[in-house]
Design a protein around this motif. Sequence first.
Motif, PDB file in Angstrom:
ATOM      1  N   MET A   1       0.720  -1.251   0.037  1.00 52.94           N
ATOM      2  CA  MET A   1      -0.046   0.011  -0.004  1.00 52.94           C
ATOM      3  C   MET A   1       0.906   1.302  -0.060  1.00 52.94           C
ATOM      4  O   MET A   1       1.682   1.485   0.857  1.00 52.94           O
ATOM      5  CB  MET A   1      -0.761  -0.038   1.312  1.00 52.94           C
ATOM      6  N   ASN A   2       0.708   2.054  -0.955  1.00 50.06           N
ATOM      7  CA  ASN A   2       1.366   3.574  -0.961  1.00 50.06           C
ATOM      8  C   ASN A   2       0.926   4.440  -0.067  1.00 50.06           C
ATOM      9  O   ASN A   2      -0.177   4.245   0.392  1.00 50.06           O
ATOM     10  CB  ASN A   2       1.764   3.856  -2.498  1.00 50.06           C
ATOM     11  N   ARG A   3       1.546   5.598  -0.173  1.00 54.34           N
ATOM     12  CA  ARG A   3       1.303   6.616   0.936  1.00 54.34           C
ATOM     13  C   ARG A   3      -0.244   7.259   0.429  1.00 54.34           C
ATOM     14  O   ARG A   3      -1.327   7.546   1.443  1.00 54.34           O
ATOM     15  CB  ARG A   3       1.969   7.663   1.004  1.00 54.34           C
ATOM     16  N   LYS A   4      -0.468   7.315  -0.775  1.00 54.71           N
ATOM     17  CA  LYS A   4      -1.787   7.863  -1.162  1.00 54.71           C
ATOM     18  C   LYS A   4      -3.208   7.044  -0.859  1.00 54.71           C
ATOM     19  O   LYS A   4      -3.947   7.293  -0.373  1.00 54.71           O
ATOM     20  CB  LYS A   4      -1.938   8.217  -2.780  1.00 54.71           C
ATOM     21  N   GLU A   5      -2.696   5.549  -0.999  1.00 56.61           N
ATOM     22  CA  GLU A   5      -3.554   4.501  -0.877  1.00 56.61           C
ATOM     23  C   GLU A   5      -4.008   4.431   0.786  1.00 56.61           C
ATOM     24  O   GLU A   5      -5.124   4.258   1.438  1.00 56.61           O
ATOM     25  CB  GLU A   5      -3.185   3.623  -1.225  1.00 56.61           C
ATOM     26  N   GLN A 142       1.992  16.146  13.568  1.00 56.64           N
ATOM     27  CA  GLN A 142       3.076  15.704  13.317  1.00 56.64           C
ATOM     28  C   GLN A 142       3.515  14.396  13.647  1.00 56.64           C
ATOM     29  O   GLN A 142       4.036  13.506  13.133  1.00 56.64           O
ATOM     30  CB  GLN A 142       4.129  16.834  13.717  1.00 56.64           C
ATOM     31  N   ARG A 143       2.962  14.256  14.844  1.00 59.97           N
ATOM     32  CA  ARG A 143       3.020  12.802  15.554  1.00 59.97           C
ATOM     33  C   ARG A 143       2.485  11.687  14.762  1.00 59.97           C
ATOM     34  O   ARG A 143       3.070  10.627  14.633  1.00 59.97           O
ATOM     35  CB  ARG A 143       2.644  12.985  17.003  1.00 59.97           C
ATOM     36  N   LEU A 144       1.376  11.899  14.560  1.00 63.58           N
ATOM     37  CA  LEU A 144       0.418  10.894  13.739  1.00 63.58           C
ATOM     38  C   LEU A 144       0.775  10.819  12.417  1.00 63.58           C
ATOM     39  O   LEU A 144       0.806   9.728  12.178  1.00 63.58           O
ATOM     40  CB  LEU A 144      -1.074  11.530  13.858  1.00 63.58           C
ATOM     41  N   ALA A 145       1.341  11.650  11.802  1.00 68.65           N
ATOM     42  CA  ALA A 145       1.825  11.606  10.080  1.00 68.65           C
ATOM     43  C   ALA A 145       3.019  10.513  10.192  1.00 68.65           C
ATOM     44  O   ALA A 145       3.172   9.795   9.426  1.00 68.65           O
ATOM     45  CB  ALA A 145       2.039  12.919   9.567  1.00 68.65           C
ATOM     46  N   ALA A 146       3.803  10.777  11.161  1.00 69.30           N
ATOM     47  CA  ALA A 146       4.942   9.870  11.326  1.00 69.30           C
ATOM     48  C   ALA A 146       4.713   8.533  11.924  1.00 69.30           C
ATOM     49  O   ALA A 146       5.037   7.595  11.204  1.00 69.30           O
ATOM     50  CB  ALA A 146       5.952  10.500  12.350  1.00 69.30           C
ATOM     51  N   ARG A 147       3.565   8.502  12.715  1.00 71.92           N
ATOM     52  CA  ARG A 147       3.089   7.033  13.110  1.00 71.92           C
ATOM     53  C   ARG A 147       2.699   6.327  11.967  1.00 71.92           C
ATOM     54  O   ARG A 147       2.864   5.255  11.809  1.00 71.92           O
ATOM     55  CB  ARG A 147       2.227   6.952  14.465  1.00 71.92           C
ATOM     56  N   TRP A 148       1.930   7.170  11.194  1.00 77.10           N
ATOM     57  CA  TRP A 148       0.975   6.404  10.054  1.00 77.10           C
ATOM     58  C   TRP A 148       1.920   6.262   8.837  1.00 77.10           C
ATOM     59  O   TRP A 148       1.604   5.569   7.988  1.00 77.10           O
ATOM     60  CB  TRP A 148      -0.116   7.142   9.788  1.00 77.10           C
ATOM     61  N   GLY A 149       3.163   6.775   8.819  1.00 72.85           N
ATOM     62  CA  GLY A 149       4.047   6.550   7.735  1.00 72.85           C
ATOM     63  C   GLY A 149       3.764   7.495   6.448  1.00 72.85           C
ATOM     64  O   GLY A 149       4.086   7.271   5.433  1.00 72.85           O
ATOM     65  N   LEU A 150       2.902   8.493   6.845  1.00 75.15           N
ATOM     66  CA  LEU A 150       2.689   9.572   5.757  1.00 75.15           C
ATOM     67  C   LEU A 150       3.931  10.612   5.631  1.00 75.15           C
ATOM     68  O   LEU A 150       3.756  11.287   4.775  1.00 75.15           O
ATOM     69  CB  LEU A 150       1.284  10.322   6.099  1.00 75.15           C
ATOM     70  N   SER A 201      -2.954   0.596  14.277  1.00 76.15           N
ATOM     71  CA  SER A 201      -2.803  -0.926  14.471  1.00 76.15           C
ATOM     72  C   SER A 201      -2.529  -1.398  12.993  1.00 76.15           C
ATOM     73  O   SER A 201      -1.995  -2.458  12.863  1.00 76.15           O
ATOM     74  CB  SER A 201      -4.033  -1.320  14.806  1.00 76.15           C
ATOM     75  N   TRP A 202      -2.916  -0.813  11.937  1.00 79.43           N
ATOM     76  CA  TRP A 202      -2.668  -1.102  10.696  1.00 79.43           C
ATOM     77  C   TRP A 202      -1.841  -0.210   9.645  1.00 79.43           C
ATOM     78  O   TRP A 202      -1.044  -0.519   8.832  1.00 79.43           O
ATOM     79  CB  TRP A 202      -3.950  -1.427   9.553  1.00 79.43           C
ATOM     80  N   ALA A 203      -1.818   1.060  10.067  1.00 77.71           N
ATOM     81  CA  ALA A 203      -0.984   1.965   9.013  1.00 77.71           C
ATOM     82  C   ALA A 203       0.661   2.003   9.678  1.00 77.71           C
ATOM     83  O   ALA A 203       1.577   2.204   9.019  1.00 77.71           O
ATOM     84  CB  ALA A 203      -1.768   3.338   9.540  1.00 77.71           C
ATOM     85  N   ALA A 204       0.593   1.752  10.964  1.00 79.98           N
ATOM     86  CA  ALA A 204       2.145   2.043  11.479  1.00 79.98           C
ATOM     87  C   ALA A 204       2.693   0.634  11.231  1.00 79.98           C
ATOM     88  O   ALA A 204       2.208  -0.364  10.928  1.00 79.98           O
ATOM     89  CB  ALA A 204       2.153   2.054  12.987  1.00 79.98           C
ATOM     90  N   THR A 205       4.118   0.801  10.687  1.00 82.56           N
ATOM     91  CA  THR A 205       5.002  -0.359  10.605  1.00 82.56           C
ATOM     92  C   THR A 205       5.529  -1.228  11.726  1.00 82.56           C
ATOM     93  O   THR A 205       5.180  -0.507  12.903  1.00 82.56           O
ATOM     94  CB  THR A 205       6.440  -0.028   9.855  1.00 82.56           C
ATOM     95  N   LYS A 206       5.780  -2.230  11.569  1.00 83.97           N
ATOM     96  CA  LYS A 206       6.002  -3.115  12.759  1.00 83.97           C
ATOM     97  C   LYS A 206       7.368  -2.522  13.685  1.00 83.97           C
ATOM     98  O   LYS A 206       7.146  -2.708  14.788  1.00 83.97           O
ATOM     99  CB  LYS A 206       6.249  -4.674  12.264  1.00 83.97           C
TER     100      LYS A 206
END
Length: 222
Positions: A1-5, A142-150, A201-206
């Motif tokens: 899944m890419n960032r836009k998806e 900023q925190r959430l964008a980093a957590r979600w890999g955006l 739970s699904w957007a952050a990397t392991k």
Amino acid sequence: MNRKEKAALIGEILDDLYPEIPIPLDHRDPYTLLVAVALSAQTTDKKVNQVTPALFDAAPTPEKMVELGPDRILEYIREVGLAPSKARNLWTAANQIIDAGGEIVPDWEFLESLAGVGHKTASVVMSQAFDVPAFPVDTHIQRLAARWGLSNGTTVERTERDLKAVFPRETWNDRHLQIIFFGREYCPALRHDLTACPICSWAATKKRIREEMTPKSRPQRR
């Protein structure tokens, strides 16, 4: 899944959770919104909303703010963080606004030229007062964008640029507020279980989950 998806799925969740999006800072018009946002730096919205009613009754316009003067402004906002410097900035900015014609106008250069007004404050005013697409970035975003890999999350400027690239322009004004609300309600900075979060739970990397949920060892005293 890419960032836009990933951003598209996040947007669907946020739209479902927050179909109605109130503006967190109480205000009466573009000028009082500017004042409220300027006061909110290093201060909670709740605290700002507690002090602004009396301030806005006394000084609802730049002219009235100038008449108050920095010392009396400080009396109204003493409970917010950095109150002395904010009082001086509010008075100086009011003078600047009067010199420029007395009105808050949707112009980036004008807003960012005002004392105590940075890009984030200008972005909030542009988006919430004038409906100009903008993506103000605060610590929650900023925190959430980093957590979600955006975004890599290293600078506010980079985060803003990355989020604008993955979310459609017409969603920016709603999306930044939704992310703030989500961060406050579901995704706090400390003691957050990323595996139970509706998005992390699904957007952050392991790797990200492992890093955030591994207790930090304290340095031993010598």
